[in-house]
Design an enzyme around this catalytic site. Structure first.
Site, PDB file in Angstrom:
ATOM      1  N   LYS A 196     -19.259  26.334  53.813  1.00  0.00           N
ATOM      2  CA  LYS A 196     -20.002  27.499  52.412  1.00  0.00           C
ATOM      3  C   LYS A 196     -19.107  27.696  51.392  1.00  0.00           C
ATOM      4  O   LYS A 196     -19.988  27.359  49.901  1.00  0.00           O
ATOM      5  CB  LYS A 196     -20.596  28.620  53.000  1.00  0.00           C
ATOM      6  CG  LYS A 196     -21.496  28.087  54.135  1.00  0.00           C
ATOM      7  CD  LYS A 196     -22.230  29.736  54.361  1.00  0.00           C
ATOM      8  CE  LYS A 196     -23.245  29.755  55.725  1.00  0.00           C
ATOM      9  NZ  LYS A 196     -23.713  31.107  55.715  1.00  0.00           N
ATOM     10  N   GLU A 234     -21.376  26.334  67.941  1.00  0.00           N
ATOM     11  CA  GLU A 234     -20.663  27.512  66.611  1.00  0.00           C
ATOM     12  C   GLU A 234     -19.889  28.215  67.490  1.00  0.00           C
ATOM     13  O   GLU A 234     -18.691  29.566  67.140  1.00  0.00           O
ATOM     14  CB  GLU A 234     -21.632  28.196  65.949  1.00  0.00           C
ATOM     15  CG  GLU A 234     -22.170  27.656  64.334  1.00  0.00           C
ATOM     16  CD  GLU A 234     -22.610  28.180  63.346  1.00  0.00           C
ATOM     17  OE1 GLU A 234     -22.988  29.934  63.506  1.00  0.00           O
ATOM     18  OE2 GLU A 234     -23.034  28.357  62.621  1.00  0.00           O
ATOM     19  N   HIS A 256     -34.375   5.036  76.661  1.00  0.00           N
ATOM     20  CA  HIS A 256     -34.782   4.181  76.136  1.00  0.00           C
ATOM     21  C   HIS A 256     -33.875   3.287  74.464  1.00  0.00           C
ATOM     22  O   HIS A 256     -33.934   2.314  73.834  1.00  0.00           O
ATOM     23  CB  HIS A 256     -35.950   3.328  75.228  1.00  0.00           C
ATOM     24  CG  HIS A 256     -37.036   3.682  76.813  1.00  0.00           C
ATOM     25  ND1 HIS A 256     -36.797   2.294  77.646  1.00  0.00           N
ATOM     26  CD2 HIS A 256     -37.472   4.591  77.601  1.00  0.00           C
ATOM     27  CE1 HIS A 256     -37.346   2.605  78.774  1.00  0.00           C
ATOM     28  NE2 HIS A 256     -37.928   4.319  78.831  1.00  0.00           N
TER      29      HIS A 256
HETATM   30  O1  PA5 Z   1     -24.659  31.540  62.848  1.00  0.00           O
HETATM   31  C1  PA5 Z   1     -24.703  31.296  61.775  1.00  0.00           C
HETATM   32  O2  PA5 Z   1     -24.161  32.836  61.326  1.00  0.00           O
HETATM   33  C2  PA5 Z   1     -25.275  30.252  61.020  1.00  0.00           C
HETATM   34  O3  PA5 Z   1     -25.267  29.464  61.329  1.00  0.00           O
HETATM   35  C3  PA5 Z   1     -25.792  31.488  60.053  1.00  0.00           C
HETATM   36  O4  PA5 Z   1     -26.694  31.975  60.614  1.00  0.00           O
HETATM   37  C4  PA5 Z   1     -25.993  30.202  59.267  1.00  0.00           C
HETATM   38  O5  PA5 Z   1     -24.903  30.100  58.024  1.00  0.00           O
HETATM   39  C5  PA5 Z   1     -26.873  30.967  57.998  1.00  0.00           C
HETATM   40  O6  PA5 Z   1     -26.472  32.000  57.279  1.00  0.00           O
HETATM   41  P1  PA5 Z   1     -26.909  33.628  56.632  1.00  0.00           P
HETATM   42  O7  PA5 Z   1     -27.910  33.979  57.447  1.00  0.00           O
HETATM   43  O8  PA5 Z   1     -26.418  34.408  55.725  1.00  0.00           O
HETATM   44  O9  PA5 Z   1     -28.220  32.536  55.901  1.00  0.00           O
END
Ligand code: PA5
Length: 433
Positions: free
Chosen positions: A421, A286, A307
């Site tokens: 999302k 990310e 393996h």
């Molecule tokens: O790193 C990030 O921002 C995302 O992976 C969020 O952690 C994930 O989408 C969950 O989001 P939220 O905490 O708003 O539910």
């Protein structure tokens, strides 16, 4: 008590990382580090994670007190969250699980990180027989997967314990002022913890997001933070790349990309570290995967995957950088017993600890892959305990912040995740989406 920090071994990373290339890149690496510490550059508004190791305030005390109370009251804490809202807690819980389970106290279960109906049905049935509480974690408070899981659990708790009884078993970790979960928690009177506004999900493990569930499981949050603080201090003080392994690691990854490598494989010989690799994948994927850039972060569990994927690693397309995650002082475990018949031919290993055999396997694989044209590095975790794990978390967080900045991307946003999302809201028919 041991205070060792992580270290990195680059002996098998040449020619990717010879002295000339490192020296040429060093000024850019140090300048990216300096900008980060001066809170300049892309994503500067999301650098609150740099403050977390040094933060111990009223909320931290409340986390410890509430966790201590729950440890005597429940047998299971269900942690509801996805991505950065659960991966850090899960990584450390699974890494320490053997010790934590031996010391008693609640186990952690994780929910809200997928949408598989059968798995939810099975978990809800199992929870019927448990004395459990729920820690629902969502920074935005609107993410579909945890919202669905939480609604299911809330219904089950309210049916069993009534609204007030359920409210005493629900703890919400979310934004201090905004979002559906914030509103819901305030309306229902749940105890609340805060996801700091200036900390992104994947950098939040050392905030209440990770610290609360881990404290319930029996992890020492102060020691975790102390390890992270020591690692951060080393990063801050480094005058040259060799002074901070995270700077060397950031440089290695950048040189790997420059050399045309496309994938970094994190390889561990400890199945208990599987979820640490999951956390690492989110952190690097990310943070760097923007503008068509970044190494794709993949992971393998050895010796299991030798393996299945071992053939590719040894002899497939040469687009791989491999990073081994070694544990310097693992639990010794059982000794191989002597057998007078020796029908399996294993007596040459008799009386040797399994941990020693595992460590030798790592060296053998790293050499073989290096010979096969996969440059590799080894990150050494001194021990699987809180201080060292805190150091490891900060090692990776600081490294990816620098390597992302070297790529010219903002390591602290995640526009691609938001796109998915929004689309999910649209296909599900969410009002206003
Ligand atoms: O790193 C990030 O921002 C995302 O992976 C969020 O952690 C994930 O989408 C969950 O989001 P939220 O905490 O708003 O539910």
């Amino acid at each position: 008590m041991n205070q060792d920090l992580v270290s990195i071994d680059l002996d098998r990373a040449s020619p990717l990382i010879d002295a000339g290339r490192l020296d040429a890149l060093a000024p850019r690496v140090l300048s990216a580090r300096d900008d980060l510490l001066a809170r300049r550059g892309p994503g500067a508004e999301f650098l609150g994670w740099l403050d977390l190791p040094g933060r111990w305030d009223d909320e931290s005390e409340r986390i410890v007190a509430t966790a201590a109370r729950l440890r005597t009251e429940i047998d299971t804490l269900v942690v509801v969250g996805i991505g950065g809202s659960y991966l850090g807690a899960r990584a450390l819980y699974e890494a320490l699980r053997f010790r934590l389970r031996q010391s008693g106290g609640p186990r952690l279960l994780f929910m809200g990180h997928h949408l598989e109906a059968a798995a939810y049905a099975e978990l809800l049935e199992e929870l019927e027989g448990c004395d459990y509480a729920v820690n629902v974690i969502s920074k935005s408070g609107t993410t579909t997967e945890p919202a669905i899981a939480f609604r299911l659990l809330r219904r089950q708790l309210e049916d069993r314990f009534g609204r007030e009884g359920a409210a005493r078993r629900i703890l919400a970790t979310t934004d201090a002022a905004r979002g559906a979960l914030h509103e819901l928690a305030a309306a229902k009177g749940y105890e609340r913890f805060t996801v700091p506004g200036d900390v992104g999900g994947r950098f939040s493990v050392l905030s209440p997001v990770g610290l609360f569930p881990l404290a319930v499981a029996g992890v020492d949050p102060r020691r975790l933070l102390a390890g992270a603080a020591a690692e951060l201090e080393r990063f801050q003080r480094a005058r040259a790349l060799r002074d901070a392994p995270s700077l060397l690691y950031a440089a290695l990854r950048h040189l790997a990309g420059d050399a045309g490598l496309a994938i970094e494989v994190l390889a561990s010989f400890h199945p208990s570290l599987h979820h640490l690799a999951e956390w690492w994948k989110q952190l690097f994927g990310e943070s760097e995967g923007k503008d068509h850039q970044g190494l794709f972060p993949a992971s393998v569990d050895y010796t299991t995957d030798l393996h299945s994927l071992g053939q590719y690693l040894q002899d497939g397309r040469r687009i791989l950088l491999e990073t081994f995650l070694a544990v310097d002082r693992p639990a010794a475990g059982p000794l191989i017993p002597e057998d007078p018949d020796d029908l399996d031919g294993l007596d040459y290993l008799a009386h040797r600890p399994l941990a020693e055999i595992n460590a030798l396997a790592l060296g053998a694989v790293a050499d073989a892959h290096c010979d096969g044209g996969v440059p590799n590095a080894t990150v050494h975790l001194p021990e699987v305990e809180e201080f060292a794990l805190g150091s490891l978390l900060m090692f990776f967080e600081t490294a990816v912040s620098v390597s992302g900045r070297l790529l010219g991307v903002n390591p602290f946003d995640q526009p691609g995740v938001e796109a998915y999302k929004r689309n999910l809201f649209r296909v599900l028919g969410k009002p206003g989406a």
